[in-house]
Design an enzyme around this catalytic site. Structure first.
Site, PDB file in Angstrom:
ATOM      1  N   GLU A 231      -5.637 -10.859  -0.418  1.00 41.66           N
ATOM      2  CA  GLU A 231      -5.132 -10.836   0.962  1.00 41.66           C
ATOM      3  C   GLU A 231      -5.587 -12.118   1.631  1.00 41.66           C
ATOM      4  OE1 GLU A 231      -6.268  -7.404   3.316  1.00 41.66           O
ATOM      5  OE2 GLU A 231      -6.193  -6.119   1.563  1.00 41.66           O
TER       6      GLU A 231
ATOM      7  N   GLU B  43      -4.974  -0.862   9.119  1.00 36.28           N
ATOM      8  CA  GLU B  43      -4.710  -0.461  10.514  1.00 36.28           C
ATOM      9  C   GLU B  43      -3.943   0.865  10.582  1.00 36.28           C
ATOM     10  OE1 GLU B  43      -6.284  -3.593   9.877  1.00 36.28           O
ATOM     11  OE2 GLU B  43      -4.210  -4.272   9.772  1.00 36.28           O
TER      12      GLU B  43
ATOM     13  N   GLU C  36     -11.191  -3.161  -0.609  1.00 30.90           N
ATOM     14  CA  GLU C  36     -12.383  -3.834  -0.060  1.00 30.90           C
ATOM     15  C   GLU C  36     -13.630  -2.958  -0.222  1.00 30.90           C
ATOM     16  OE1 GLU C  36     -11.302  -5.042   3.921  1.00 30.90           O
ATOM     17  OE2 GLU C  36     -10.430  -6.876   3.136  1.00 30.90           O
TER      18      GLU C  36
ATOM     19  N   TYR D  98       0.841  -1.184   0.000  1.00 27.98           N
ATOM     20  CA  TYR D  98       0.000   0.000   0.000  1.00 27.98           C
ATOM     21  C   TYR D  98       0.883   1.243   0.000  1.00 27.98           C
ATOM     22  CZ  TYR D  98      -4.202  -2.510   1.915  1.00 27.98           C
ATOM     23  OH  TYR D  98      -5.285  -3.320   2.136  1.00 27.98           O
TER      24      TYR D  98
HETATM   25  C1  GAL Z   1      -8.266  -6.247   5.444  1.00 28.62           C
HETATM   26  C2  GAL Z   1      -7.787  -4.926   4.856  1.00 28.62           C
HETATM   27  C3  GAL Z   1      -6.331  -4.691   5.200  1.00 28.62           C
HETATM   28  C4  GAL Z   1      -6.106  -4.936   6.677  1.00 28.62           C
HETATM   29  C5  GAL Z   1      -6.627  -6.286   7.082  1.00 28.62           C
HETATM   30  C6  GAL Z   1      -6.538  -6.617   8.556  1.00 28.62           C
HETATM   31  O1  GAL Z   1      -9.620  -6.366   5.429  1.00 28.62           O
HETATM   32  O2  GAL Z   1      -7.942  -4.880   3.473  1.00 28.62           O
HETATM   33  O3  GAL Z   1      -5.984  -3.393   4.850  1.00 28.62           O
HETATM   34  O4  GAL Z   1      -6.743  -3.945   7.392  1.00 28.62           O
HETATM   35  O5  GAL Z   1      -7.973  -6.380   6.795  1.00 28.62           O
HETATM   36  O6  GAL Z   1      -5.256  -6.634   8.979  1.00 28.62           O
END
Ligand code: GAL
Length: 984
Positions: A268, A107, A165, A61
């Site tokens: 992810e 986060e 998301e 990111y």
């Molecule tokens: C995902 C999000 C990430 C991070 C992760 C939790 O849903 O896309 O940026 O926040 O959750 O660690």
């Protein structure tokens, strides 16, 4: 024309996989945020450690909020420059997936939005014109930076994910396409990135797994549809309890329904987990998602045929400088495979290495078709679920086996019935049964191609194989200790010969040799004609490194199935390999005296080895492999102990606001009679910090009023985010504090006032810890949830306007002075406003006073600063942490309610909350720390208790001493203190 386009398209795809430069490649990727390791010289180290796992990619990111803290001024130099990120990825041979947001979650404070975006009237992430306009500058600048680093321009970037998301919007559902609200936003974001020159495919991370934005689905659709999943969730306090409600099933069916023409992509997948204030520590999160979790859940993903796979996080890093959201503390270690201080001792690092390397040498997987959910017909017991992947065009089949109850910690025995080129077989054919011992999963293969030799089947997992000189092949199989395994090979390959110590049973059945063995700690080797097969215990495989030899441009260091490899056994880490003539050159790390063993190489004439450019004495092992020893004599390092009197601390009070002499005339008046904040306001003028440009660190409010003699109580309602605290004074009289909890982001409190003098002027001073803004689901505007004093009441005053409020946060607010360290590094405290946390503060005439032995008296804030020299020898990587100790406060025996900020050479690398924890050790990377020269360390010590606070202990502690082939990072530019003329 078509041909021309095909040549231009360096990144294409079909339903099976991505195709880069015309060649199928497994994108096995890990998430790593450059902004969480603000020492660009160390990025190569992390990339090399990821490459050494067998990964082919990294996803990252960028954080808009850190780059455009001052609206209109996007800062992209210094630690904010991605130049070294791109060059390090290329050097290591890692493809990049760029994820520039503008919303990223991750986060981060406000999910990566700048503080000023909280004042936008329109809903964030909507098509409101003010929101869209706000993103344009950032998207065009970051878009151009990413575009320049695309594979089409010779760089490492092969894919880009807009937004994050973006799958839900209140009241909308994905079936309502093509013109709905969020589709337009997505399309707008994509257009800005395409305008900036992005030509590589776009991907989406649909956390709803509903096909949202899949190719052909309407406006805003991307090229590559992908999903996100966090099945272990985040309960690090119960790390052995695997939640069952998010266990992935049926993913392949969904994928085929939603996006049949693109590779199954997981943008992810949980590779660690997160902890928060008052939590249990990041190491517990590493247990929740440990090597067993990686075995069971990752292999389950392969059973769906994933070929673009990104695990979040592979290296977490640090929420330095207040960049994190309120739900997390300074460490963003994430319990990831690579620790916050870049170490690789967690077993899952090795487990992922075994898995990723398998896919690098298994092209048949890239065209296999998932056979869907566990099928009892292959396996002798319902206790085991087996999901097949069928070979397409290639005959190789893969059978992914696990306990039917994937959380099962017990043992199960089974046999497998499969059809192979020699007909249907039930394996093991010879003796024993296969076993699933505890939380485990296996990939059994049939008719697997080992460079022209057909492995008819193997029950043991394949780690890797290479072509050696001539027609030689070396194959490495592994399993758990004492497990029975079996493989079969056509008799035409040759007659099996067992190495000494190999207790395998060899039997000829029909036209094949069947080799059956029990996994032992000792190595067993079988040679069959040109093929040498290592039968290893998994833990020996952990110490083995398959390394790619460099190739000609344009492949260079990137992975390619056609590349030659070398297999070496070593200790801690191998980073790179090259061969010239008879010489093998290795770079890597050792943390003890280590034997290097050449297991296999494409040349049989190697006679010498260099390690990090040093020639080693080589010999031959009993089995004839070339070996050499790397010695290890750790240097003596002297590190400061800040607790002792040998360390001279200088001290200055950091809350002069409590003095009757203090003049706050330069402070900002809270004068806004309106607010754009969706939560409205309950006071005559807005008191929300973001309405006045303050978004980070800490906040101070000053409330002036004239007494009417009727005041007896003062009520405040304050929001600072989870883990926050505050202290309240009337003039210099301490009224009380809220010391914080791991749950509350808001706390109201009523203070009893002393009797006041009629018509006298009084002032409240309120110091608030700001823990960062929240993240949000699209359309909720949760980010805008206010921070600061949200309501107050003063008894005797029915008109709230009787109190006139002023506010300060960091000096300059959005026009922050320290561009090198970014918009979030400083808070409201006096020492920070004066810039004393920067190197070489003006300490002439300051009191000598230690935070450990003296501390601060009473409730208040003290600023302590010291400096020390480091002199680390070259060639040694020694990760250092600043470690706080103990819960000592002024009143012995009580749990001290105090908060400390740690500044290292001006960079805020720790927020320590003594009464909440859990973090006590704060890693600071080399580059921020000067390993060969002077360092300045400063603490703000805030006692929330009336009896003051002392830090229980404070020291700089090495976390490892590693003889390393890393390239030494250069010092990060860390501007020194200069007088801030406008500071107040
Ligand atoms: C995902 C999000 C990430 C991070 C992760 C939790 O849903 O896309 O940026 O926040 O959750 O660690």
């Amino acid at each position: 024309m078509l041909l021309f386009l095909l040549v231009l398209a360096l990144v294409t795809w079909d339903q099976h996989s991505l195709i880069v430069r015309g060649e199928r490649v497994m994108i096995y990727s890990g998430e790593f945020h450059p902004f969480r390791l603000p020492s660009p010289g160390l990025w190569l180290d992390v990339f090399q450690k990821i490459k050494a796992m067998g990964f082919t990619g990294v996803s990252f990111y960028t954080d808009w909020g850190l780059l455009e803290g001052n609206p209109g001024e996007v800062v992209t130099d210094g630690v904010w420059s991605l130049d070294q990120f791109f060059s390090a990825a290329s050097e290591a041979g890692i493809y990049l997936i760029a994820r520039p947001g503008p919303y990223i979650n991750a986060e981060t404070a406000a999910g990566g939005m700048p503080g000023w975006a909280l004042r936008l009237n329109g809903t964030l992430r909507s098509t409101a014109p003010d929101y869209l306009n706000a993103t344009v500058n950032y998207l065009s600048i970051i878009g151009k930076i990413i575009a320049d680093a695309q594979i089409t321009n010779g760089g490492p970037v092969i894919m880009v994910q807009p937004e994050n998301e973006y799958s839900t919007w209140p009241g909308e559902s994905f079936t309502q396409f093509p013109e709905q609200f969020n589709r337009q936003l997505m399309a707008f974001t994509e257009d800005r990135l395409r305008d900036a020159g992005i030509v590589v495919p776009f991907a989406v991370n649909d956390n709803e797994n509903k096909g949202y934005f899949a190719a052909g689905s309407g406006l805003g659709a991307v090229d590559i549809y992908g999903i996100d999943a966090y099945p272990f969730r985040y309960d690090c306090a119960h790390p052995y309890v695997w939640p069952t409600y998010r266990f992935p099933t049926g993913w392949q069916t969904n994928h085929t329904a939603f996006s049949p023409s693109t590779p199954f992509t997981i943008m992810e997948f949980e590779g660690g987990s997160g902890d928060g204030w008052g939590g249990v520590g990041e190491d517990m999160c590493a247990i929740l998602v440990n090597n067993e979790g990686i075995r069971v859940l990752f292999k389950n993903n392969y059973s769906f045929g994933v070929t673009i796979f990104n695990t979040y996080m592979i290296y977490g890093g640090t929420n330095w400088g207040n960049l994190g959201y309120h739900g997390g503390y300074t460490s963003y270690d994430y319990g990831a495979s690579i620790t916050e201080d870049r170490q690789i001792w967690r077993e899952k690092y090795s487990e992922m290495k075994l898995q990723a390397n398998f896919f690098k040498v298994s092209p048949a997987y890239l065209t296999a078709t998932a056979g869907n959910v566990g099928n009892g017909s292959f396996v002798s017991t319902p206790a085991i679920a087996v999901t097949p992947l069928w070979g397409n065009g290639m005959k190789t089949n893969f059978y992914v086996a696990r306990h039917a109850d994937f959380t099962c910690t017990g043992n199960a025995s089974y046999s497998l019935t499969v059809s192979t080129s020699i007909g249907n077989v039930t394996i093991p054919q010879l003796s024993g049964t296969l076993s699933m011992i505890g939380r485990d999963s296996k990939i059994h293969v049939t008719d697997y191609d080992v460079g022209g030799i057909n492995l008819i089947y193997s029950t043991a997992d394949i780690y890797t194989w290479i072509k050696t000189s001539g027609s030689g092949r070396v194959l490495i199989l592994y399993g758990g200790l004492n497990e029975t395994h079996e493989f079969a090979i056509p008799i035409s390959v040759g007659k099996p010969k067992l190495s000494s110590g190999c207790a395998a049973t060899v039997t000829k059945i029909g036209s094949s040799w069947v080799i059956n063995w029990e996994v032992t700690a000792a190595r067993q080797v079988v040679t069959i004609g040109d093929l040498t097969v290592y039968l290893l215990w998994r833990n020996e495989a952990y110490d083995i490194w398959p390394l790619e030899l460099p190739a000609a441009v344009p492949i260079s260091n990137y992975s390619s199935i056609s590349k030659s490899m070398v297999i070496i056994k070593a200790g801690n880490l191998l980073r790179s390999v090259s061969i010239d003539g008879h010489n093998l050159h290795l770079t890597g790390d050792v943390n003890c005296t280590t034997t290097l063993e050449v297991i296999a190489a494409p040349s049989d004439s190697l006679t010498s080895i260099t390690f990090n450019s040093n020639p080693l004495h080589t010999t031959k092992s009993s089995s004839g492999n070339l070996v050499a020893t790397v010695g290890f004599e750790p240097p003596k390092t002297t590190l400061p102990d800040f607790s002792t009197s040998s360390c001279e601390w200088k001290y200055h009070d950091s809350l002069p606001e409590l003095s009757p002499m203090y003049d706050d005339s330069l402070w900002i008046n809270c004068s806004h009679t309106t607010t754009t904040n969706p939560w409205g306001k309950r006071t005559p003028t807005s008191l929300y910090a973001s309405d006045y440009g303050f978004h980070t660190g800490s906040l101070i409010y000053r409330g002036h009023f004239t007494s009417n003699g009727k005041e007896s109580n003062f009520l405040v309602n304050i929001t600072g985010g989870v883990g926050f605290g505050y202290s309240v004074w009337l003039n210099s009289t301490f009224l009380g504090s809220w010391a914080g909890s791991g749950a509350n982001q808001t706390w109201a409190q009523n203070f009893t006032l002393p009797s006041l003098q009629l018509r006298e002027k009084y002032v409240f001073t309120i110091l608030i810890d700001h823990m960062g803004q929240d993240e949000e689901a699209p359309g909720t505007d949760a980010i805008k949830y206010p921070r600061g004093l949200t309501y107050f009441a003063l008894s005797g005053h029915s008109n709230l306007a009787d109190a006139q409020w002023k506010i300060t946060g960091n000096l300059g607010g959005e026009q922050y002075p320290d561009l090198a360290r970014g918009p979030r590094n400083e808070g409201a405290m006096y020492a920070e406003r004066m810039g004393w946390h920067l190197p070489s503060p003006p300490t002439q005439g300051w009191e000598n006073r230690s935070p450990v032995t003296d501390g601060v008296d009473g409730a208040g804030v003290g600023f302590f600063t010291t400096s020390f020299e480091l002199n680390m020898p070259d060639g040694w990587d020694v990760p250092l942490s600043f470690v706080f100790n103990g819960t000592r406060s002024g009143g012995e025996g009580t749990e001290g309610n105090y908060r400390v900020q740690l500044f290292v050479n001006g960079w805020q690398f720790g927020k320590y909350v003594n009464n909440l924890g859990p973090q006590t050790a704060f890693p600071v990377p080399e580059g921020i720390l000067n390993y060969n020269g002077r360092n300045d360390v400063s603490l703000t010590l805030w006692s929330l208790d009336a009896d003051g606070a002392k830090v229980g202990g404070f020291a700089l502690v090495p976390q490892a001493i590693i003889k390393s082939g890393y390239s030494k990072p250069s010092l990060v530019e860390s501007p020194k203190w200069t007088e801030r003329k406008n500071a107040f």
